[in-house]
Design an enzyme around this catalytic site. Structure first.
Site, PDB file in Angstrom:
ATOM      1  N   LYS A   1       0.855  -1.195   0.000  1.00  0.00           N
ATOM      2  CA  LYS A   1       0.000   0.000   0.000  1.00  0.00           C
ATOM      3  C   LYS A   1       0.888   1.240   0.000  1.00  0.00           C
ATOM      4  O   LYS A   1       1.874   1.293   0.751  1.00  0.00           O
ATOM      5  CB  LYS A   1      -0.904  -0.031   1.237  1.00  0.00           C
ATOM      6  CG  LYS A   1      -1.960   1.080   1.270  1.00  0.00           C
ATOM      7  CD  LYS A   1      -2.879   0.945   2.495  1.00  0.00           C
ATOM      8  CE  LYS A   1      -3.965   2.010   2.500  1.00  0.00           C
ATOM      9  NZ  LYS A   1      -4.880   1.884   3.660  1.00  0.00           N
TER      10      LYS A   1
ATOM     11  N   SER B   1     -10.378   0.296   7.046  1.00  0.00           N
ATOM     12  CA  SER B   1      -9.724   0.369   5.736  1.00  0.00           C
ATOM     13  C   SER B   1      -9.057  -0.918   5.263  1.00  0.00           C
ATOM     14  O   SER B   1      -8.625  -0.998   4.119  1.00  0.00           O
ATOM     15  CB  SER B   1      -8.679   1.498   5.731  1.00  0.00           C
ATOM     16  OG  SER B   1      -9.316   2.735   5.558  1.00  0.00           O
TER      17      SER B   1
ATOM     18  N   SER C   1      -9.918   2.329   2.660  1.00  0.00           N
ATOM     19  CA  SER C   1      -8.954   2.972   1.792  1.00  0.00           C
ATOM     20  C   SER C   1      -7.984   2.005   1.096  1.00  0.00           C
ATOM     21  O   SER C   1      -7.353   2.386   0.119  1.00  0.00           O
ATOM     22  CB  SER C   1      -8.139   3.977   2.613  1.00  0.00           C
ATOM     23  OG  SER C   1      -7.316   3.297   3.545  1.00  0.00           O
TER      24      SER C   1
END
Lengths: 499, 494
Positions: free
Chosen positions: B80, B184, B160
């Protein structure tokens, strides 16, 4: 209450003063990062990723900084809070990379304490006075903007950014510039004794925010205060108070009102000017720093902090007068600075040891030597003196000879001069350079007899009551002995001979 | 052969490499090719095929030398783009950090590389991890690989960690890192039909992770199976002296202790999670989940978490408050974007830089955060929210007297079409309603796929455990996984 008053057109005014002293904590690394803290390094050479607030960087508390704050709190006999917490003070400025300063608003590490400023008649402080201390909290220092490096741009130096500060907040207990000056000096002395701050005001290791308000004598309500930021000497602190008190009185008497505001001091013009008023004050949006857990101090840690405290200024001064028998003046002078008492105590121990006597027996001699004789010789020599030669062993040897009557005070100075220039051994100097005084009664008697014999008229006058002539006989004897006669012996023998 | 390798998960790759079935390089090449062929998903902001190959070669070399390969040996993963990676652009999907190349490696990514993993690239996400649909990235939306049966509308991968979820479910990465502040990891895992676990707060170091809300942010793995999550979490976690909130505890061997037998375990069903607006399909899956856990030997008990309805509003005060302060460092002074209009001063530079550098959702949250911390509002908002946070944590603490873990839906709905909620932030925020309580309490929580809707979209079930009891969460997740038999895959359209 001091008798410091501002004489206004409408009467007498008194001034109320509170100080927030920022003291840089003595530590090798910063409050929340491992970066070095040495003063005077090239710009931006002591900046860690944390100090520069790179993405994802996190603060980790420096145990040594916490220890120093706790020790400082103990030295002012303050409440030590076992639970404290760090808060973020949010504002934007180019010298503040995180966009917030990590400080302690809600739960400071040190609570209420106090220190005592000493009576000083000349300064208008008739008696010892206790000044309350509200709190001490630890926080990060900011970096520094440099505006003189480029015609249109400002540069940022982050070396100082993140260095640990203690903010020591007094109560509004001071009522004259002299009291404020004495407070700062005393605080500085305590910090230096404890070793938690080097107290170097020129380098910015200690600086004060000066809160001043005025009120009519007899009023009980406090007036509106102004805060003058970052004042970096005792003299300037006092000047700010004098100037600001006068300005406020004049303002009020002219029908104006004092606005709560932040001011800056300009030492070149000796005046303060407004920086920002309360209306423009930042909303700092304080909140607990979520990167840091609350600080919970354990009893073992506190015990170790307390055990590590040295003898503090007040206690030391009391011991100097009570146990060592020094005059209050000498005690105060000797205890004012860490370097002074350290030199004194080393020399005291060496001298007592050499003479095989208790420290109290030689303390006065060593004190006088340390405060006036030795510094006098050193100063007179200037660059010729090599301070490395000023060892306790050499000085103790000189003091021993003097105590034994082998050398006079003058000879002691002369020997010390040679020691400082050459590092030679004092006993050897006394021998080689003939810097020993004559204590042999036979030899002195012979000289006295000669002096008296060649001044029979003066002897007559003396015997008929002209006592003042005694000094003349001493002088003549000493002169004949090239100043090497032991004055005490000379005096005694002369008295015996002259009847 | 090569195309088959991308169907494998963490454990299969690791064991295959160490067993000599294939080389780490073959695996890396297969996934690099899959990544290169999946640009339409927009899952990656940058790809790093060389990083993956170098790590693979190192593992193959160690194997040739007869050395241990590490628990992630030979597994290439997606990272990420919230984790700082040395020498590789790290943006948090923002314009303000575009072009920022860290000189340091986050602790979590360092741990993964040390365990033998390699990096396929930096995964897209909601900007600064703020969002639930992966529509706030400066680098464009991530498309879910999933579509409703018979339609072509691009669906949200959740957020997210949307790039993470999309890449794993599309099988262009066998696993990916995620971060979870208020759901998330779990919400996108549910949307994408994969597993994801947020460990106990403090398990994974936050050092080197771009901060959103410090008291909530936790990294965790996203992968195909519970077992893969257990393996990868083991590699990511560990005490870090550089993070003052890091847990000073040993990391258990979660993989070795996996056990789907729940005899003697009690699973709590919080009645307050039965909320209006929750899809029937979600409620049905929850019922199914209870049955599976009962089948695994667990006792199902009703519990109450009375402050649940206050958790979401409290979260949307605390998280923005911390974010407003955490994001203050992006000021154009030292790194990242600087917008310095001709003849302007410092304040103008701040305003111009931040106006240009932050997206709307980030600005919204910075403004909310600034507001709730302001003088005069602090007590009404921030202080109250902290009290609620304490009460939410207390709810859980009391529930543990009755149960060992909690079963709940992960999200109130399945995935939705991109763009369908982007004008409605409040509805968007509701996506996190089931996820946020565990975040506020710092508890381990995971999402496990349990089935698909009538339209063919995946659904997830959430398991929440006691602090430090990731094992209990993983074991209950494994019990569901074994019974759900979730084999659905998105049909390749990219």
């Amino acid at each position: 209450m001091s008798n410091y008053r501002i004489q206004g057109a409408t009467g007498e005014w008194e001034v109320v003063i509170g100080l927030e002293v920022h003291a840089q904590v003595t530590s090798n690394s910063k409050l929340f990062s491992g970066a070095d803290t040495t003063f005077g390094a090239e710009p931006n050479t002591q900046v860690s990723l944390v100090d520069a607030a790179m993405p994802g960087m996190l603060p980790v508390p420096n145990r040594e900084c916490i220890r120093q704050a706790v020790r400082t709190g103990m030295a002012i006999e303050a409440q030590i809070n076992k639970y404290s917490r760090f808060d973020r003070k949010n504002y934007f400025y180019a010298d503040l990379p995180q966009g917030y300063q990590i400080s302690q608003l809600y739960h400071p590490i040190v609570g209420e304490g106090s220190l005592t400023i000493d009576a000083d008649d000349k300064a208008g402080i008739p008696e010892d006075k206790v000044i309350g201390i509200e709190r001490i909290h630890v926080e990060q220092d900011a970096g520094k903007l440099m505006h003189d490096q480029h015609p249109t741009m400002s540069y940022v130096d982050l070396n100082r950014c993140g260095v640990a500060l203690m903010e020591i907040v007094s109560k509004p207990d001071m009522t004259s510039p002299a009291e404020a000056g004495a407070y700062v000096r005393k605080l500085r002395s305590i910090l230096r004794y404890v070793g938690s701050c080097d107290g170097n005001m020129e380098q910015g290791s200690m600086r004060a925010d000066v809160n001043v308000s005025v009120r009519k004598v007899g009023d009980t309500e406090l007036g509106t205060r102004t805060e003058t930021k970052n004042v970096n000497s005792v003299r300037f602190v006092m000047a700010v108070i004098e100037g600001e008190a006068r300005r406020q009185v004049a303002l009020i008497e002219d029908g104006g009102t004092v606005v709560q505001e932040t001011r800056l001091y300009d030492p070149d013009r000796n005046e303060t000017r407004s920086m920002r008023s309360k209306e423009d004050a930042h909303d700092y949006r304080y909140f607990p720093d979520p990167d840091l857990l609350p600080l919970e101090l354990e009893q073992d840690f506190l015990d170790a902090c307390r055990a590590s405290l040295p003898e503090l200024p007040d206690a030391k001064r009391a011991r100097y007068t009570d146990a060592l028998g020094l005059t209050p003046y000498n005690a105060r002078e000797l205890t004012a600075e860490v370097e002074t008492f350290a030199r004194f105590e080393t020399l005291l121990a060496a001298t007592a040891g050499l003479l095989g006597k208790g420290e109290e027996a030689v303390a006065t001699q060593v004190a006088n030597w340390s405060l006036s004789v030795a510094p006098g010789v050193m100063n007179a020599l200037g660059d010729e003196a090599n301070p490395a030669h000023a060892t306790a062993a050499a000085q103790a040897a000189i003091l021993k000879m003097q105590a034994a009557g082998e050398i006079s005070g003058g000879q002691a100075k002369e020997i010390y001069e040679i020691v400082l220039k050459t590092g030679r051994e004092p006993g050897e100097i006394a021998e080689t350079e003939g810097l020993k005084q004559q204590s042999d009664t036979g030899a002195i008697e012979a000289v006295i007899d000669e002096v008296l014999a060649s001044n029979t008229d003066k002897v007559e006058q003396y015997k008929s009551g002209k006592d003042k002539l005694f000094g003349f006989f001493v002088g003549q004897t000493m002169k004949a002995m090239q100043g090497k006669g032991n004055p005490a012996v000379v005096n005694q023998l002369l008295k015996d001979k002259l009847g | 052969m090569m195309s088959d390798l991308t169907q494998l998960g963490v454990k299969a790759i690791r064991d295959g490499v160490s067993g000599g079935d294939f080389t780490a390089r073959e695996v890396a090449e297969a996934f690099n090719a899959a990544v290169a062929g999946a640009a339409a998903l927009n899952a990656f902001i940058v790809t790093t095929p060389d990083h993956a190959l170098a790590a693979a070669d190192a593992v193959d070399e160690r194997r040739a030398q007869g050395e241990a390969l590490g628990v992630m040996g030979g597994v290439p993963i997606g990272m990420k783009d919230l984790f700082c990676t040395k020498g590789v652009q790290t943006t948090a999907a923002s314009h303000i950090l575009e072009g920022f190349i860290p000189q340091y490696e986050s602790t979590v990514s360092s741990n993964l590389w040390a365990a033998g993993a390699g990096m396929l690239g930096k995964l897209n996400l909601d900007q600064f991890a703020m969002g639930s649909s992966n529509e706030t990235s400066y680098f464009g939306n991530v498309s879910s690989p999933w579509r409703k049966d018979g339609t072509n509308a691009a669906m949200s991968p959740g957020g997210s960690s949307g790039g993470s979820a999309a890449s794993v479910s599309a099988r262009i990465a066998p696993a990916a890192t995620g971060t979870d502040t208020g759901g998330s990891i779990r919400q996108p895992a549910a949307f994408a039909g994969i597993c994801g676990i947020k460990p106990t707060y403090g398990r994974c170091s936050r050092w080197g992770v771009v901060a959103f809300a410090s008291s909530l942010d936790q990294a965790g793995p996203m992968a195909h199976s519970v077992e893969d999550c257990a393996i990868m979490l083991g590699a990511m976690a560990g005490f870090d002296p550089k993070d003052a909130t890091s847990l000073k505890m040993d990391v258990p061997d979660w993989e070795a202790a996996l056990d789907a037998d729940l005899k003697g375990k009690r699973i709590g069903i919080p009645r307050e999670y039965r909320m209006e607006g929750t899809d029937q399909a979600i409620l049905d899956s929850w019922e199914q989940g209870k049955a599976w856990l009962r089948d695994a030997g667990a006792e199902i008990v009703d519990i109450s978490l009375p402050h649940t309805k206050y958790a979401l509003p409290a979260y949307y005060i605390i998280a923005p408050a911390e974010a407003s302060s955490n994001l203050a460092r992006y000021d154009g002074v030292r790194y990242g974007l600087r917008d310095l209009p001709e003849g302007s001063g410092l304040q103008d530079m701040y305003a111009a830089t931040r106006a240009a550098g932050f997206g709307d959702e980030v600005k919204r949250r910075v403004l909310i955060g600034t507001y709730v911390l302001s003088a005069g509002f602090y007590d009404a908002y921030y202080t109250q929210a902290q009290k609620i946070r304490a009460l939410v944590a207390q709810d859980f603490a009391q529930a543990w007297a009755q149960c060992d873990a909690i079963l709940a839906p992960t999200t109130p709905t399945a995935s939705f079409p991109l763009g369908s909620l982007s004008d409605d932030p409040l509805t968007m925020y509701l996506n996190d309603v089931f996820a946020v309580p565990a975040s506020l309490a710092g508890l381990p929580a995971m999402s496990v796929p349990c089935g698909v809707t009538s339209e063919g979209l995946p659904l997830g079930l959430q398991l929440v455990g006691k602090a430090f009891d990731e094992q209990g969460v993983l074991n209950a997740g494994l019990a569901i996984e074994e019974r759900a038999g979730f084999t659905a895959k998105p049909e390749k359209w990219w």
